[in-house]
Write an enzyme that holds these catalytic residues in place. Structure first.
Site, PDB file in Angstrom:
ATOM      1  N   CYS A   8       0.868  -1.185   0.000  1.00  0.00           N
ATOM      2  CA  CYS A   8       0.000   0.000   0.000  1.00  0.00           C
ATOM      3  C   CYS A   8       0.905   1.235   0.000  1.00  0.00           C
ATOM      4  O   CYS A   8       2.079   1.141  -0.366  1.00  0.00           O
ATOM      5  CB  CYS A   8      -0.980  -0.016   1.166  1.00  0.00           C
ATOM      6  SG  CYS A   8      -0.216   0.003   2.799  1.00  0.00           S
ATOM      7  N   ASN A  11       2.295   1.438   4.349  1.00  0.00           N
ATOM      8  CA  ASN A  11       2.604   0.162   5.027  1.00  0.00           C
ATOM      9  C   ASN A  11       2.300   0.225   6.531  1.00  0.00           C
ATOM     10  O   ASN A  11       2.988  -0.386   7.343  1.00  0.00           O
ATOM     11  CB  ASN A  11       4.070  -0.281   4.790  1.00  0.00           C
ATOM     12  CG  ASN A  11       4.384  -1.710   5.221  1.00  0.00           C
ATOM     13  OD1 ASN A  11       5.508  -2.000   5.629  1.00  0.00           O
ATOM     14  ND2 ASN A  11       3.432  -2.616   5.153  1.00  0.00           N
ATOM     15  N   CYS A  13      -1.462   0.889   7.405  1.00  0.00           N
ATOM     16  CA  CYS A  13      -2.916   0.651   7.553  1.00  0.00           C
ATOM     17  C   CYS A  13      -3.372  -0.603   6.821  1.00  0.00           C
ATOM     18  O   CYS A  13      -3.746  -1.596   7.444  1.00  0.00           O
ATOM     19  CB  CYS A  13      -3.711   1.860   7.056  1.00  0.00           C
ATOM     20  SG  CYS A  13      -3.379   3.384   7.965  1.00  0.00           S
ATOM     21  N   ARG A  14      -3.345  -0.576   5.478  1.00  0.00           N
ATOM     22  CA  ARG A  14      -3.956  -1.672   4.702  1.00  0.00           C
ATOM     23  C   ARG A  14      -3.050  -2.884   4.553  1.00  0.00           C
ATOM     24  O   ARG A  14      -3.478  -4.014   4.841  1.00  0.00           O
ATOM     25  CB  ARG A  14      -4.352  -1.160   3.305  1.00  0.00           C
ATOM     26  CG  ARG A  14      -5.483  -0.157   3.339  1.00  0.00           C
ATOM     27  CD  ARG A  14      -5.630   0.584   2.019  1.00  0.00           C
ATOM     28  NE  ARG A  14      -4.499   1.479   1.779  1.00  0.00           N
ATOM     29  CZ  ARG A  14      -4.322   2.216   0.705  1.00  0.00           C
ATOM     30  NH1 ARG A  14      -5.210   2.154  -0.278  1.00  0.00           N
ATOM     31  NH2 ARG A  14      -3.282   3.012   0.589  1.00  0.00           N
ATOM     32  N   SER A  15      -1.815  -2.687   4.057  1.00  0.00           N
ATOM     33  CA  SER A  15      -1.001  -3.879   3.751  1.00  0.00           C
ATOM     34  C   SER A  15      -0.606  -4.686   4.991  1.00  0.00           C
ATOM     35  O   SER A  15      -0.497  -5.914   4.889  1.00  0.00           O
ATOM     36  CB  SER A  15       0.219  -3.530   2.886  1.00  0.00           C
ATOM     37  OG  SER A  15       1.050  -2.584   3.495  1.00  0.00           O
ATOM     38  N   ASP A 122      -8.183   3.851   1.079  1.00  0.00           N
ATOM     39  CA  ASP A 122      -7.192   4.262   2.082  1.00  0.00           C
ATOM     40  C   ASP A 122      -7.945   4.791   3.315  1.00  0.00           C
ATOM     41  O   ASP A 122      -8.647   5.796   3.221  1.00  0.00           O
ATOM     42  CB  ASP A 122      -6.321   5.354   1.459  1.00  0.00           C
ATOM     43  CG  ASP A 122      -5.223   5.825   2.390  1.00  0.00           C
ATOM     44  OD1 ASP A 122      -5.247   5.461   3.584  1.00  0.00           O
ATOM     45  OD2 ASP A 122      -4.345   6.570   1.927  1.00  0.00           O
TER      46      ASP A 122
END
Ligand code: 4NP
Length: 152
Positions: A8, A11, A13-15, A122
């Site tokens: 993301c 690195n 929040c999402r990934s 995001d």
């Protein structure tokens, strides 16, 4: 050993959620799963506390992860590189050194919605509701991915 990288922007929040979820669904003696960000702001940082909290709520511990920036050598070290959104996807493809590298880059949500160019949104400037939504979509995508990999 198949090596899978989740990418993301930050690195944090999402990934990290994608990494933790996929690891929890695969035999880690057969698959190596990691995550990285295209940006450099959060190198060495723990995942965002809201990602840690939403994972924790679902009994998943991602607090040991640390942020790192994607680098060119990741094209050599990984077999499949999943981008969380179109911006990440385009940034990664611009860094590719060969057609082989380019072919490794995929949009994660193509697993659930092939050809629809769907983003994992995001959640950084959002609240816990956005983090819950991200968790749910990543849970579904990683379940589907784990099923596909286990049937290969
Ligand atoms: P992520 O979210 O890409 O899901 O980790 C973000 C985290 C940090 C920033 C942007 C997005 N940032 O601008 O610092």
């Amino acid at each position: 050993m198949l090596r899978i990288l989740m990418v993301c922007l930050g690195n944090i929040c999402r990934s990290p959620l994608a990494e933790g979820l996929l690891k929890s669904k695969l035999d880690t003696s057969k698959y190596f799963v990691d995550s990285a960000g295209t940006g450099s702001w959060h190198i060495g940082h723990q995942p965002d506390k809201r990602s840690i909290a939403v994972a924790d709520k679902h009994n998943l511990d991602i607090s040991d992860q640390r942020g790192r920036q994607f680098s060119e050598v990741d094209f050599d070290n990984f077999d499949i590189i999943y981008a969380m959104d179109i911006n990440n996807y385009e940034d990664l493809r611009e860094m590719a050194k060969s057609d082989k590298d380019t072919q490794k880059v995929k949009l994660l949500l193509d697993i659930l919605f092939p050809g629809e160019n769907m983003d994992v949104p995001d959640p950084y400037t959002g609240g816990m509701f956005q983090f819950e939504q991200v968790y749910d979509i990543l849970d579904k995508a990683t379940t589907q991915l784990a099923n596909q990999l286990n049937n290969d």
